[in-house]
Scaffold this motif. Structure first.
Motif, PDB file in Angstrom:
ATOM      1  N   UNK A 106      -7.840   5.661  -1.224  1.00 16.92           N
ATOM      2  CA  UNK A 106      -7.561   6.408  -3.095  1.00 16.92           C
ATOM      3  C   UNK A 106      -6.262   6.649  -3.353  1.00 16.92           C
ATOM      4  N   UNK A 107      -6.103   5.649  -4.605  1.00 14.53           N
ATOM      5  CA  UNK A 107      -4.381   5.543  -5.597  1.00 14.53           C
ATOM      6  C   UNK A 107      -4.256   6.468  -6.064  1.00 14.53           C
ATOM      7  N   UNK A 108      -4.527   8.120  -6.315  1.00 15.53           N
ATOM      8  CA  UNK A 108      -4.362   7.961  -7.158  1.00 15.53           C
ATOM      9  C   UNK A 108      -3.268   9.232  -6.693  1.00 15.53           C
ATOM     10  N   UNK A 109      -2.479   9.366  -5.397  1.00 17.08           N
ATOM     11  CA  UNK A 109      -0.948  10.437  -5.051  1.00 17.08           C
ATOM     12  C   UNK A 109      -0.419   9.293  -5.220  1.00 17.08           C
ATOM     13  N   UNK A 110      -0.505   8.173  -5.594  1.00 24.40           N
ATOM     14  CA  UNK A 110       0.767   7.547  -5.893  1.00 24.40           C
ATOM     15  C   UNK A 110       1.457   7.757  -6.999  1.00 24.40           C
ATOM     16  N   UNK A 111       1.213   8.065  -7.786  1.00 25.50           N
ATOM     17  CA  UNK A 111       1.390   8.937  -9.074  1.00 25.50           C
ATOM     18  C   UNK A 111       3.094   7.385  -9.935  1.00 25.50           C
ATOM     19  N   UNK A 112       3.956   7.927 -10.162  1.00 30.86           N
ATOM     20  CA  UNK A 112       4.819   7.446 -10.648  1.00 30.86           C
ATOM     21  C   UNK A 112       6.244   7.321 -10.144  1.00 30.86           C
ATOM     22  N   UNK A 113       5.214   6.713  -8.198  1.00 31.58           N
ATOM     23  CA  UNK A 113       6.548   6.433  -7.347  1.00 31.58           C
ATOM     24  C   UNK A 113       5.961   4.992  -7.045  1.00 31.58           C
ATOM     25  N   UNK A 114       6.201   4.240  -7.704  1.00 32.19           N
ATOM     26  CA  UNK A 114       5.800   2.470  -7.292  1.00 32.19           C
ATOM     27  C   UNK A 114       7.098   1.787  -8.338  1.00 32.19           C
ATOM     28  N   UNK A 115       6.952   0.319  -8.395  1.00 32.59           N
ATOM     29  CA  UNK A 115       7.612  -0.788  -8.614  1.00 32.59           C
ATOM     30  C   UNK A 115       6.874  -1.370 -10.525  1.00 32.59           C
ATOM     31  N   UNK A 116       8.157  -0.957 -11.065  1.00 38.88           N
ATOM     32  CA  UNK A 116       7.616  -1.477 -12.094  1.00 38.88           C
ATOM     33  C   UNK A 116       7.216  -2.707 -12.749  1.00 38.88           C
ATOM     34  N   UNK A 117       6.804  -3.156 -13.294  1.00 36.24           N
ATOM     35  CA  UNK A 117       6.979  -4.789 -13.847  1.00 36.24           C
ATOM     36  C   UNK A 117       7.848  -5.255 -14.862  1.00 36.24           C
ATOM     37  N   UNK A 118       7.837  -6.148 -14.881  1.00 37.02           N
ATOM     38  CA  UNK A 118       9.520  -6.773 -15.407  1.00 37.02           C
ATOM     39  C   UNK A 118       8.529  -8.319 -15.962  1.00 37.02           C
ATOM     40  N   UNK A 119       9.152  -8.842 -16.943  1.00 38.14           N
ATOM     41  CA  UNK A 119       9.110 -10.301 -17.965  1.00 38.14           C
ATOM     42  C   UNK A 119      10.005 -10.916 -17.328  1.00 38.14           C
ATOM     43  N   UNK A 120       9.534 -12.084 -16.481  1.00 39.65           N
ATOM     44  CA  UNK A 120      10.309 -13.419 -16.282  1.00 39.65           C
ATOM     45  C   UNK A 120       9.971 -14.885 -16.543  1.00 39.65           C
ATOM     46  N   UNK A 121      10.203 -15.358 -17.185  1.00 38.30           N
ATOM     47  CA  UNK A 121      10.172 -16.756 -17.947  1.00 38.30           C
ATOM     48  C   UNK A 121       8.135 -16.086 -18.299  1.00 38.30           C
ATOM     49  N   UNK A 122       8.581 -15.816 -18.905  1.00 42.54           N
ATOM     50  CA  UNK A 122       7.490 -15.389 -20.261  1.00 42.54           C
ATOM     51  C   UNK A 122       6.318 -14.668 -19.414  1.00 42.54           C
TER      52      UNK A 122
END
Length: 395
Positions: A28-44
């Motif tokens: 189950x992935x629910x316990x991840x919450x907000x503690x994860x690496x957010x994606x960013x934009x690189x070369x579109x």
């Protein structure tokens, strides 16, 4: 009652699906919450980028992990797993299968990692398995440049022959893995031998300073059997000058190791004779096998006859029958001074025989029998030698 019913209806959907078993919780992935690496934009394009500290933290559970690469067709999974069970590793381990030809060894102790990694090449099911250090930068197309190497510290100060002193010295060169037995029990004080992990793409430390109070001395480092690494194709085992990927050398052709064995229906003796003749490169061997074939091989002016025998020949059967009818034509003469002498008459085509009638016999007749017996024995010995030679040369 109505209030309890309303309270039960107010429970969230996620709470209802809350897993109750550890196995379900693991998936189950629910316990991840907000503690994860957010994606960013690189070369579109979106991307996930980690810092070195974050990578090191995520790779910590795999710090003793290794990668195995089979040189050829990978053996069956059962054979691979059984081979590792036979090793009797000291700690927990997991063997996982990657892309065809690769396996991932998740080890839990440095002892097991050192045992497998420092060996270099293993053989499972007749296929060689090369061992590499796993790193977060692992790639199928690029072999790791991190290798274990034994290094010597000649004339190291005796007071440094302990784990802390050796670790400090080896840490200057690379990451210490283990020491050999003679260094551990101080039975060889002329040098210390330590296995370290080094990166072949980084400069090597050839010597370093050791301070003993006010005195400072240079300590030499000797590397044993450092493998080559090609920056052109990113593979271990050769240099850039020896690499055929950049066109410096022609690509070696694979040997057809089982070419002879692939010829269905061919007699085994023919294949072995061909291999024997090719290895010696002397004369020629007739490889046409018949039921009663004689193969000649000239060896320095000497001719040897190899005879293929299958049972008794017709002439041998007739001779055997003839001897059974007439009895043995050669008897042991046991002459003693106190016993009666045995009369021996000349053998003429089997018509006359030996008797014990007390009559005297001449020395000439005995010599004649002895000559015939010696000649017969020579024939028997030659036949026995031919049969032994036949067995050794696989004719």
């Amino acid at each position: 009652m109505a209030a309890e019913t309303r309270r039960a209806r107010s429970v969230s959907y996620a709470a209802v699906l809350q897993p109750a078993s550890p196995r379900a919780s693991k998936k189950n992935l629910e316990d991840v919450g907000e503690d994860f690496k957010q994606a960013t934009i690189y070369n579109d394009k979106p991307g996930i980028f980690y810092t070195e500290e974050e990578v090191a933290s995520m790779a910590e559970p795999y710090r003793f992990a290794l990668v195995g690469k089979f040189s050829g067709l990978r053996p069956k999974p059962q054979e691979v797993l059984q081979a590792f069970r036979n090793l009797g590793l000291s700690g927990f381990y997991n063997i996982r299968f990657l892309r065809s030809g690769y396996i991932f060894m998740h080890l839990s102790t440095s002892e097991d990692m050192a045992r497998i990694w420092t060996r270099g090449i293993w053989y499972i099911g007749g296929v060689s398995l090369r061992i590499f250090k796993w790193t977060p930068n692992f790639s199928y197309t690029v072999e790791s440049s991190v290798v274990p190497v034994w290094i010597q510290f000649p004339d190291l100060p005796i007071h440094m022959f302990n784990k802390k002193g050796l670790f400090s010295a080896a840490k200057i060169v690379g990451t210490p893995i283990k020491i050999d037995e003679a260094t551990a029990d101080c039975s060889r004080l002329t040098m210390a031998l330590v296995c370290v992990e080094i990166d072949l793409l980084k400069p090597r430390i050839e010597e370093f300073w050791i301070g003993i109070g006010e005195e400072k001395r240079l300590q030499k480092v000797v590397y044993e059997r450092v493998p080559n690494y090609c920056k052109q194709c990113c593979h271990l085992g050769h240099t850039e000058e020896e690499c055929y990927a950049n066109g410096n050398r022609p690509k070696p052709q694979r040997k057809a190791g089982k070419e002879d064995g692939a010829r269905g229906g061919e007699d085994l003796r023919v294949r072995l004779n061909r291999k024997y003749a090719a290895g010696n490169d002397k004369g020629t061997v007739n490889t046409t096998v018949e039921p009663r074939e004689e193969v000649q091989k000239k060896n320095g002016g000497e001719t040897q006859i190899w005879t293929v025998k299958k049972g008794n020949s017709k002439a041998q059967e007739q001779e055997k029958t003839h001897e059974q009818e007439q009895g043995n034509r050669f008897q042991v003469l046991n002459i003693e001074e106190e016993e009666d002498q045995v009369e021996v008459e000349e053998i003429d085509g089997g018509a006359r025989r030996m008797s014990k009638e007390g009559e005297e016999y001449s020395a000439e007749s005995i010599n004649k029998i002895s000559r015939q017996g010696t000649s017969k024995l020579k024939v028997v010995e030659e036949e026995e030698q031919v049969e032994v030679h036949y067995q050794k040369t696989y004719c």
